[in-house]
Write a protein that holds these residues in place. Structure first.
Motif, PDB file in Angstrom:
ATOM      1  N   TYR A 296       0.846  -1.185   0.000  1.00 59.99           N
ATOM      2  CA  TYR A 296       0.000   0.000   0.000  1.00 59.99           C
ATOM      3  C   TYR A 296       0.887   1.242   0.000  1.00 59.99           C
ATOM      4  O   TYR A 296       2.007   1.223   0.499  1.00 59.99           O
ATOM      5  CB  TYR A 296      -0.861   0.072   1.262  1.00 59.99           C
TER       6      TYR A 296
ATOM      7  N   ARG B 114      -1.365  -6.692  -4.970  1.00 57.87           N
ATOM      8  CA  ARG B 114      -1.659  -7.814  -4.091  1.00 57.87           C
ATOM      9  C   ARG B 114      -1.116  -9.092  -4.712  1.00 57.87           C
ATOM     10  O   ARG B 114      -1.318  -9.357  -5.893  1.00 57.87           O
ATOM     11  CB  ARG B 114      -3.169  -7.952  -3.868  1.00 57.87           C
TER      12      ARG B 114
ATOM     13  N   SER C  54      -7.951 -15.431  -2.501  1.00 57.52           N
ATOM     14  CA  SER C  54      -9.002 -14.651  -3.130  1.00 57.52           C
ATOM     15  C   SER C  54     -10.367 -15.278  -2.919  1.00 57.52           C
ATOM     16  O   SER C  54     -10.511 -16.499  -2.918  1.00 57.52           O
ATOM     17  CB  SER C  54      -8.726 -14.529  -4.623  1.00 57.52           C
ATOM     18  N   GLY C  55     -11.364 -14.446  -2.767  1.00 55.05           N
ATOM     19  CA  GLY C  55     -12.725 -14.936  -2.607  1.00 55.05           C
ATOM     20  C   GLY C  55     -13.236 -14.754  -1.203  1.00 55.05           C
ATOM     21  O   GLY C  55     -14.427 -14.761  -0.973  1.00 55.05           O
ATOM     22  N   ARG C  56     -12.353 -14.605  -0.252  1.00 56.29           N
ATOM     23  CA  ARG C  56     -12.767 -14.358   1.115  1.00 56.29           C
ATOM     24  C   ARG C  56     -11.863 -13.300   1.714  1.00 56.29           C
ATOM     25  O   ARG C  56     -10.700 -13.206   1.367  1.00 56.29           O
ATOM     26  CB  ARG C  56     -12.700 -15.635   1.943  1.00 56.29           C
ATOM     27  N   VAL C  57     -12.397 -12.527   2.571  1.00 55.57           N
ATOM     28  CA  VAL C  57     -11.611 -11.468   3.194  1.00 55.57           C
ATOM     29  C   VAL C  57     -11.096 -11.960   4.537  1.00 55.57           C
ATOM     30  O   VAL C  57     -11.840 -12.453   5.363  1.00 55.57           O
ATOM     31  CB  VAL C  57     -12.448 -10.200   3.397  1.00 55.57           C
TER      32      VAL C  57
ATOM     33  N   TYR D 112     -18.346  -6.241   3.785  1.00 54.77           N
ATOM     34  CA  TYR D 112     -17.454  -6.467   4.926  1.00 54.77           C
ATOM     35  C   TYR D 112     -16.811  -5.144   5.263  1.00 54.77           C
ATOM     36  O   TYR D 112     -16.305  -4.435   4.380  1.00 54.77           O
ATOM     37  CB  TYR D 112     -16.407  -7.516   4.547  1.00 54.77           C
TER      38      TYR D 112
ATOM     39  N   ARG E 145     -19.702  -7.931   9.247  1.00 57.54           N
ATOM     40  CA  ARG E 145     -20.182  -8.315   7.922  1.00 57.54           C
ATOM     41  C   ARG E 145     -21.575  -7.736   7.707  1.00 57.54           C
ATOM     42  O   ARG E 145     -22.266  -7.383   8.661  1.00 57.54           O
ATOM     43  CB  ARG E 145     -20.184  -9.837   7.771  1.00 57.54           C
TER      44      ARG E 145
ATOM     45  N   SER F 267     -14.915  -3.757   1.995  1.00 54.38           N
ATOM     46  CA  SER F 267     -14.472  -4.762   1.041  1.00 54.38           C
ATOM     47  C   SER F 267     -15.691  -5.362   0.359  1.00 54.38           C
ATOM     48  O   SER F 267     -16.781  -5.395   0.911  1.00 54.38           O
ATOM     49  CB  SER F 267     -13.688  -5.857   1.749  1.00 54.38           C
TER      50      SER F 267
ATOM     51  N   ARG G 109     -16.087  -8.739  -1.248  1.00 54.21           N
ATOM     52  CA  ARG G 109     -15.936 -10.159  -1.565  1.00 54.21           C
ATOM     53  C   ARG G 109     -14.624 -10.561  -2.218  1.00 54.21           C
ATOM     54  O   ARG G 109     -14.424 -11.714  -2.537  1.00 54.21           O
ATOM     55  CB  ARG G 109     -17.076 -10.650  -2.465  1.00 54.21           C
ATOM     56  N   ASP G 110     -13.748  -9.651  -2.499  1.00 58.88           N
ATOM     57  CA  ASP G 110     -12.561 -10.052  -3.241  1.00 58.88           C
ATOM     58  C   ASP G 110     -11.263  -9.788  -2.494  1.00 58.88           C
ATOM     59  O   ASP G 110     -10.205  -9.762  -3.096  1.00 58.88           O
ATOM     60  CB  ASP G 110     -12.526  -9.348  -4.600  1.00 58.88           C
ATOM     61  N   ASP G 111     -11.359  -9.549  -1.219  1.00 51.72           N
ATOM     62  CA  ASP G 111     -10.178  -9.348  -0.388  1.00 51.72           C
ATOM     63  C   ASP G 111      -9.488  -8.016  -0.628  1.00 51.72           C
ATOM     64  O   ASP G 111      -8.432  -7.762  -0.098  1.00 51.72           O
ATOM     65  CB  ASP G 111      -9.180 -10.493  -0.572  1.00 51.72           C
TER      66      ASP G 111
ATOM     67  N   ILE H  42      -9.384  -4.246   0.137  1.00 50.15           N
ATOM     68  CA  ILE H  42      -9.918  -3.344   1.159  1.00 50.15           C
ATOM     69  C   ILE H  42      -9.680  -1.914   0.723  1.00 50.15           C
ATOM     70  O   ILE H  42      -8.573  -1.559   0.318  1.00 50.15           O
ATOM     71  CB  ILE H  42      -9.254  -3.622   2.524  1.00 50.15           C
TER      72      ILE H  42
END
Lengths: 116, 111
Positions: free
Chosen positions: A35, A48, A99-102, B32, B51, B93, B95-97, B99
């Motif tokens: 960042y 990323r 990817s797909g979850r935070v 999120y 969430r 966020s 859904r794609d991580d 932020i």
């Protein structure tokens, strides 16, 4: 357990010079982020990585910025040549998810770059 | 566009009082939300998250409230202490991580 390690902590260079930042993420974290944080602003994502693959570099100014994470662990971010507007804090973060979850991101202390 | 902002750049609170830091977000697809605390010379530190299927979440001395109808997020800090002095960022966020951070609110604690 050690957190995210960055070096150097401070760097002062003259414009048009190259500069590199190094990041060692938390052990076992697959995802690594770089960042840039300008004074008084929130961090902005540059790139990323998931393991050694750059999955999002849409915000990386590719004419002068480059990054690598060759073995999927440590990463370096390079600027060549640096411009006055590159003065900022460069933060590295890592997380354990893909990817797909935070997942929670853990930040390093940053490298404060001053370009004269 | 996708952006997260905070209502006030600075907030001064008496030690011992409760602090409320507000944030407005614009992306209705965000699901999120996170609050970060950043002390001088350090990177942002995770405080609490929520969430979009929740409207309230409590931690130790902190509570996050989410109002999806007006796209508003707040952080409440109970019994504010000198160690709470920092800049607070909300982030979102989708859904794609990735932020996206807002601009931050600097919290000053008055003795």
């Amino acid at each position: 357990e050690a957190g995210v390690v960055q070096s150097p902590r401070y760097k002062i260079i003259e414009k048009k010079q190259p500069v590199a930042f190094w990041c060692n993420p938390i052990s076992g974290h697959n995802t690594l982020y770089w960042y840039r944080q300008n004074l008084g602003q929130g961090p902005e994502l540059l790139i990323r990585y998931e393991n050694e693959e750059a999955v999002d570099d849409s915000q990386l100014p590719k004419d002068r910025f480059s990054a690598e994470r060759l073995k999927g662990v440590d990463s370096t971010l390079k600027i060549q040549p640096a411009e006055l507007g590159d003065s900022a804090v460069y933060l590295c973060a890592s997380s354990s998810g893909l990817s797909g979850r935070v997942y929670e991101q853990f930040f390093g202390p940053g490298t404060r770059l001053t370009v004269l | 566009g996708e952006s997260v902002g905070l209502h006030l750049p600075t907030l001064s609170v008496q030690e011992g009082d409760n602090s409320i830091i507000n944030c407005a977000y614009s992306n209705s697809a965000s699901d999120y939300f996170i609050w970060y605390k950043q002390e001088s010379g350090k990177g942002p530190q995770f405080i609490i998250d929520i969430r979009s299927n929740m409207d309230k979440r409590q931690g130790q001395r902190v509570t996050v409230l989410l109002n999806k109808t007006v796209k508003h997020l707040s952080l409440q800090i109970a019994a504010t202490q000198p160690g709470d002095s920092a800049v607070y960022f909300c982030a979102e966020s989708t859904r794609d991580d990735k932020i996206i951070f807002g601009k931050g609110t600097r919290l000053h604690i008055l003795p």
